[in-house]
Structure formats: C-alpha cells, structure tokens
Motif scaffolding. Sequence first.
Motif, PDB file in Angstrom:
ATOM      1  N   ILE A  72       0.836  -1.210   0.000  1.00  0.00           N
ATOM      2  CA  ILE A  72       0.000   0.000   0.000  1.00  0.00           C
ATOM      3  C   ILE A  72       0.860   1.244   0.000  1.00  0.00           C
ATOM      4  O   ILE A  72       0.536   2.254  -0.621  1.00  0.00           O
ATOM      5  N   GLN A  73       1.999   1.179   0.720  1.00  0.00           N
ATOM      6  CA  GLN A  73       2.904   2.329   0.785  1.00  0.00           C
ATOM      7  C   GLN A  73       3.499   2.622  -0.593  1.00  0.00           C
ATOM      8  O   GLN A  73       3.753   3.780  -0.954  1.00  0.00           O
ATOM      9  N   LYS A  74       3.696   1.562  -1.377  1.00  0.00           N
ATOM     10  CA  LYS A  74       4.234   1.719  -2.732  1.00  0.00           C
ATOM     11  C   LYS A  74       3.277   2.556  -3.584  1.00  0.00           C
ATOM     12  O   LYS A  74       3.702   3.454  -4.327  1.00  0.00           O
ATOM     13  N   VAL A  75       1.984   2.268  -3.472  1.00  0.00           N
ATOM     14  CA  VAL A  75       0.972   3.028  -4.222  1.00  0.00           C
ATOM     15  C   VAL A  75       0.946   4.482  -3.754  1.00  0.00           C
ATOM     16  O   VAL A  75       0.906   5.412  -4.562  1.00  0.00           O
ATOM     17  N   ILE A  76       0.988   4.669  -2.430  1.00  0.00           N
ATOM     18  CA  ILE A  76       0.935   6.021  -1.868  1.00  0.00           C
ATOM     19  C   ILE A  76       2.142   6.832  -2.316  1.00  0.00           C
ATOM     20  O   ILE A  76       2.015   7.988  -2.748  1.00  0.00           O
ATOM     21  N   ASP A  77       3.328   6.239  -2.227  1.00  0.00           N
ATOM     22  CA  ASP A  77       4.563   6.949  -2.630  1.00  0.00           C
ATOM     23  C   ASP A  77       4.516   7.330  -4.106  1.00  0.00           C
ATOM     24  O   ASP A  77       4.914   8.440  -4.488  1.00  0.00           O
ATOM     25  N   ASP A  78       4.038   6.399  -4.939  1.00  0.00           N
ATOM     26  CA  ASP A  78       3.962   6.661  -6.376  1.00  0.00           C
ATOM     27  C   ASP A  78       3.039   7.849  -6.659  1.00  0.00           C
ATOM     28  O   ASP A  78       3.372   8.756  -7.424  1.00  0.00           O
ATOM     29  N   LEU A  79       1.868   7.834  -6.009  1.00  0.00           N
ATOM     30  CA  LEU A  79       0.887   8.900  -6.235  1.00  0.00           C
ATOM     31  C   LEU A  79       1.388  10.236  -5.696  1.00  0.00           C
ATOM     32  O   LEU A  79       1.235  11.278  -6.337  1.00  0.00           O
ATOM     33  N   GLN A  80       2.012  10.210  -4.520  1.00  0.00           N
ATOM     34  CA  GLN A  80       2.528  11.451  -3.931  1.00  0.00           C
ATOM     35  C   GLN A  80       3.659  12.035  -4.776  1.00  0.00           C
ATOM     36  O   GLN A  80       3.751  13.259  -4.947  1.00  0.00           O
ATOM     37  N   ASN A  81       4.528  11.172  -5.308  1.00  0.00           N
ATOM     38  CA  ASN A  81       5.615  11.659  -6.174  1.00  0.00           C
ATOM     39  C   ASN A  81       5.066  12.298  -7.444  1.00  0.00           C
ATOM     40  O   ASN A  81       5.559  13.342  -7.892  1.00  0.00           O
ATOM     41  N   LYS A  82       4.054  11.669  -8.029  1.00  0.00           N
ATOM     42  CA  LYS A  82       3.444  12.205  -9.249  1.00  0.00           C
ATOM     43  C   LYS A  82       2.814  13.561  -8.977  1.00  0.00           C
ATOM     44  O   LYS A  82       2.997  14.522  -9.738  1.00  0.00           O
ATOM     45  N   HIS A  83       2.090  13.651  -7.868  1.00  0.00           N
ATOM     46  CA  HIS A  83       1.408  14.904  -7.543  1.00  0.00           C
ATOM     47  C   HIS A  83       2.388  15.973  -7.056  1.00  0.00           C
ATOM     48  O   HIS A  83       2.134  17.168  -7.229  1.00  0.00           O
ATOM     49  N   ARG A  84       3.505  15.554  -6.460  1.00  0.00           N
ATOM     50  CA  ARG A  84       4.537  16.513  -6.082  1.00  0.00           C
ATOM     51  C   ARG A  84       5.112  17.186  -7.328  1.00  0.00           C
ATOM     52  O   ARG A  84       5.378  18.393  -7.340  1.00  0.00           O
ATOM     53  N   LYS A  85       5.263  16.405  -8.385  1.00  0.00           N
ATOM     54  CA  LYS A  85       5.765  16.958  -9.648  1.00  0.00           C
ATOM     55  C   LYS A  85       4.768  17.953 -10.240  1.00  0.00           C
ATOM     56  O   LYS A  85       5.160  18.981 -10.796  1.00  0.00           O
ATOM     57  N   ILE A  86       3.463  17.637 -10.128  1.00  0.00           N
ATOM     58  CA  ILE A  86       2.443  18.558 -10.628  1.00  0.00           C
ATOM     59  C   ILE A  86       2.498  19.871  -9.858  1.00  0.00           C
ATOM     60  O   ILE A  86       2.435  20.961 -10.435  1.00  0.00           O
ATOM     61  N   ILE A  87       2.629  19.771  -8.520  1.00  0.00           N
ATOM     62  CA  ILE A  87       2.723  20.975  -7.685  1.00  0.00           C
ATOM     63  C   ILE A  87       3.964  21.775  -8.051  1.00  0.00           C
ATOM     64  O   ILE A  87       3.916  23.004  -8.185  1.00  0.00           O
ATOM     65  N   ASP A  88       5.093  21.080  -8.210  1.00  0.00           N
ATOM     66  CA  ASP A  88       6.344  21.768  -8.575  1.00  0.00           C
ATOM     67  C   ASP A  88       6.209  22.471  -9.922  1.00  0.00           C
ATOM     68  O   ASP A  88       6.740  23.567 -10.115  1.00  0.00           O
ATOM     69  N   GLU A  89       5.496  21.833 -10.846  1.00  0.00           N
ATOM     70  CA  GLU A  89       5.295  22.436 -12.168  1.00  0.00           C
ATOM     71  C   GLU A  89       4.423  23.688 -12.066  1.00  0.00           C
ATOM     72  O   GLU A  89       4.696  24.703 -12.723  1.00  0.00           O
ATOM     73  N   ILE A  90       3.376  23.626 -11.233  1.00  0.00           N
ATOM     74  CA  ILE A  90       2.510  24.796 -11.032  1.00  0.00           C
ATOM     75  C   ILE A  90       3.310  25.939 -10.425  1.00  0.00           C
ATOM     76  O   ILE A  90       3.218  27.093 -10.869  1.00  0.00           O
ATOM     77  N   ILE A  91       4.123  25.624  -9.395  1.00  0.00           N
ATOM     78  CA  ILE A  91       4.944  26.655  -8.749  1.00  0.00           C
ATOM     79  C   ILE A  91       5.970  27.210  -9.732  1.00  0.00           C
ATOM     80  O   ILE A  91       6.246  28.414  -9.751  1.00  0.00           O
ATOM     81  N   ALA A  92       6.545  26.324 -10.562  1.00  0.00           N
ATOM     82  CA  ALA A  92       7.521  26.776 -11.562  1.00  0.00           C
ATOM     83  C   ALA A  92       6.876  27.743 -12.557  1.00  0.00           C
ATOM     84  O   ALA A  92       7.477  28.749 -12.953  1.00  0.00           O
ATOM     85  N   ASN A  93       5.625  27.446 -12.964  1.00  0.00           N
ATOM     86  CA  ASN A  93       4.903  28.345 -13.871  1.00  0.00           C
ATOM     87  C   ASN A  93       4.641  29.695 -13.214  1.00  0.00           C
ATOM     88  O   ASN A  93       4.754  30.750 -13.851  1.00  0.00           O
ATOM     89  N   LYS A  94       4.306  29.641 -11.924  1.00  0.00           N
ATOM     90  CA  LYS A  94       4.075  30.893 -11.198  1.00  0.00           C
ATOM     91  C   LYS A  94       5.381  31.666 -11.032  1.00  0.00           C
ATOM     92  O   LYS A  94       5.385  32.905 -11.088  1.00  0.00           O
ATOM     93  N   GLN A  95       6.491  30.936 -10.839  1.00  0.00           N
ATOM     94  CA  GLN A  95       7.787  31.604 -10.738  1.00  0.00           C
ATOM     95  C   GLN A  95       8.128  32.274 -12.066  1.00  0.00           C
ATOM     96  O   GLN A  95       8.673  33.389 -12.094  1.00  0.00           O
TER      97      GLN A  95
END
Length: 350
Positions: A130-153
């Motif tokens: 279950i932790q494998k699924v959670i880590d995968d999803l969190q990493n994917k969404h962390r990249k989306i957040i980083d991309e949004i912040i990068a666009n704002k930067q």
Amino acid sequence: MQNNTQYIEEDKIDLRELFTVLKKRKKLIWGVTALLTIVAAAFVFTATQWWQVNATLEIGKYIDQKTGKEIYLENGSGVSERLKVQYIDVYEHVKDRDSKIQSINASKKNPQFISITALGKENKLALNEIQKVIDDLQNKHRKIIDEIIANKQSTLDQIDRDIFQVNHNKIPKVTESIEYIRKVQLPSLDKKIVAVESNLKNSIREKDEAIKNLTSLNGEASLAALRMAQIQGLEYKISENEIKLIDLNNQKQELMSTTLPALEREIESLKRIDLASLQEKRHLTILSMQPHNYKNTKIVGSIITQDKPVKPKKALIIIVAFITGLMLSTFLAFFLEFINQGPKKEEIEV
C-alpha cells in the motif's frame, strides 16, 4: 373419515421411520460430518494466511488566488482507474505473490477520496504494498505541484521584468522627453520667437522710414520707384515674420497645452496604474506560491492494519463444512436405506 385417519397413521409411521433411519445410520452421519469438519479444519490451519491493510487517500489540491477556490491536482475517479490498471490488472496473472493490491475505489460521495486495500502474507508485506501506491501517487502529484509553482515563478519573473521595464525604461524615457521639452525645446522656441519679433519690429520700423522717405521724394520718379520696391520687400518680410511668429507660438502652445500634459499623464499612468497593477500582481503571485496553498495527496487518518488474518476465515469454513457434512451424510443415510429396502418391497409385492 376412515381415509383421513389412515393417511394420518401413514404419516406417523413415515416420521417414525425417518427417525429410525437416522438412529440406525447415526455412525455414518457423524462419521461423514466429522470427516468433512476435520478436513476443513486441517485446511484452514495449514492454508496460507492473508493479512489485510486499508488506507484512504485524499487527492492533493491547491488554492486559486483569483477565485479563492480549491482545485484538485487530478480527478479522483480517473486516478483510481489508472491505479487499478497499474497495480491490479497488470499483475492479475502473476502467481505466488506474497502481497498484492486487492482493490482501489473512489468514494461515491466524494471521488477525491480513494480507498485502497492490500493483502499480504504478513501485515508488513501488505503495508509495503500500500505504501508503494501512496509513494507513487505522492511523487506524481509533487511533480504537478512543482510544475505549477515553476509556472508561477516564471510569471513572477516576467512581472519583475515588466516592473524593471517601467521603472528603468518607460518612465525615464517619458521623463527625459518632458525635461527635453522644458529645457531645450521651449527655451529654443522662446529664443526664436524673440528673434522673429525683433526682426518683425525692425522690418516694421524700416517700412515706416521708407514710407516717410517716399513722401519726401517729390518729382524724383526713379528714386520713388526704388523706394516702392524697398517697401514691398519689407512688407513681404513683415508678412513672412508674422507667419513664422504665429507658427512658433502655435508650436509653443502645442507643447505646453497638449504634448507636456499628455506626457505628464502618461508618466502618472505608468506610476499609478501600470506600476501599481504590476506590484499588485507580483504580491498576489508571491502569495499564491506560499507552501500553505499547496497540499500533496495524503493519507486520511492512518493506515489500518488487522490483528487477525482475513483469509482463510477459519470459523466460517469449519461451520460450513460441519453443516455440509451433516446434510450430505443425512442424504447418504436415506439413500443407502432406500437402496437396502428396494428389493424387499419388490418381493412383498410379488
């Protein structure tokens, strides 16, 4: 009445016969029942035990500064379907696994909440799955957040460039134009106006003197003609200077009443509207980049583990085996009795 009594008597006899058969075959019944129960017990106590772990996730989100609304990083239904393919369908034909994802479902009430169930031969194995699924999803969404912040930067950098352009290019240019008009163009026009006015006065004075001289030339036709030509030339010069003077005054008036006010309004607009608007956008963009505006996908509550294995269900299997054995052995008892009594009935009929 006799027929009814006979039927009742026959029913009583049949019921007694049933109990007689059960009593007669009780060893068979209890033997078969005990055998199936023992087999079931042996199975449940030797079968592989599976432990279950459950977790509920909330899809990550961020706050839109313009609307103030929360925007989820992905649609929960789409996420659950993707994870099903990735972690369930792909491994569907893989055998002898020590752990696996059993189910991934989006909540019907709120699809942004996803429940995940994992099975493992140990709690730890199911937890890791279950932790494998959670880590995968969190990493994917962390990249989306980083991309949004990068666009704002990137937006912030552009705003800073625009502010720099206003402060160090547009405003200085307009200021320079104002200073040039005040310190160069207007003084230059004033000098030209003074010069033209002086020339105009001189020309008028020369004309007046020429007219006086003309009246004193009685009878001198040639000198009078020359004086008339001089007067005409002075009139032309006066007219030309008057036109120049009007043109110079118009230029000065245009600079003072139109060009300078327009430039002053432009510089005021740059400072009060453009620069203020850019500063406000910059402030909002910086606020939108604050960490508290972004939430990655997270576990709701905590991961739930079980104190006992969920498979096999020992008590249920043993009870079902006992009831099945009892029913099967009872049927077998009546079947054997039927076979044994069949030839005797035929002999009696003969």
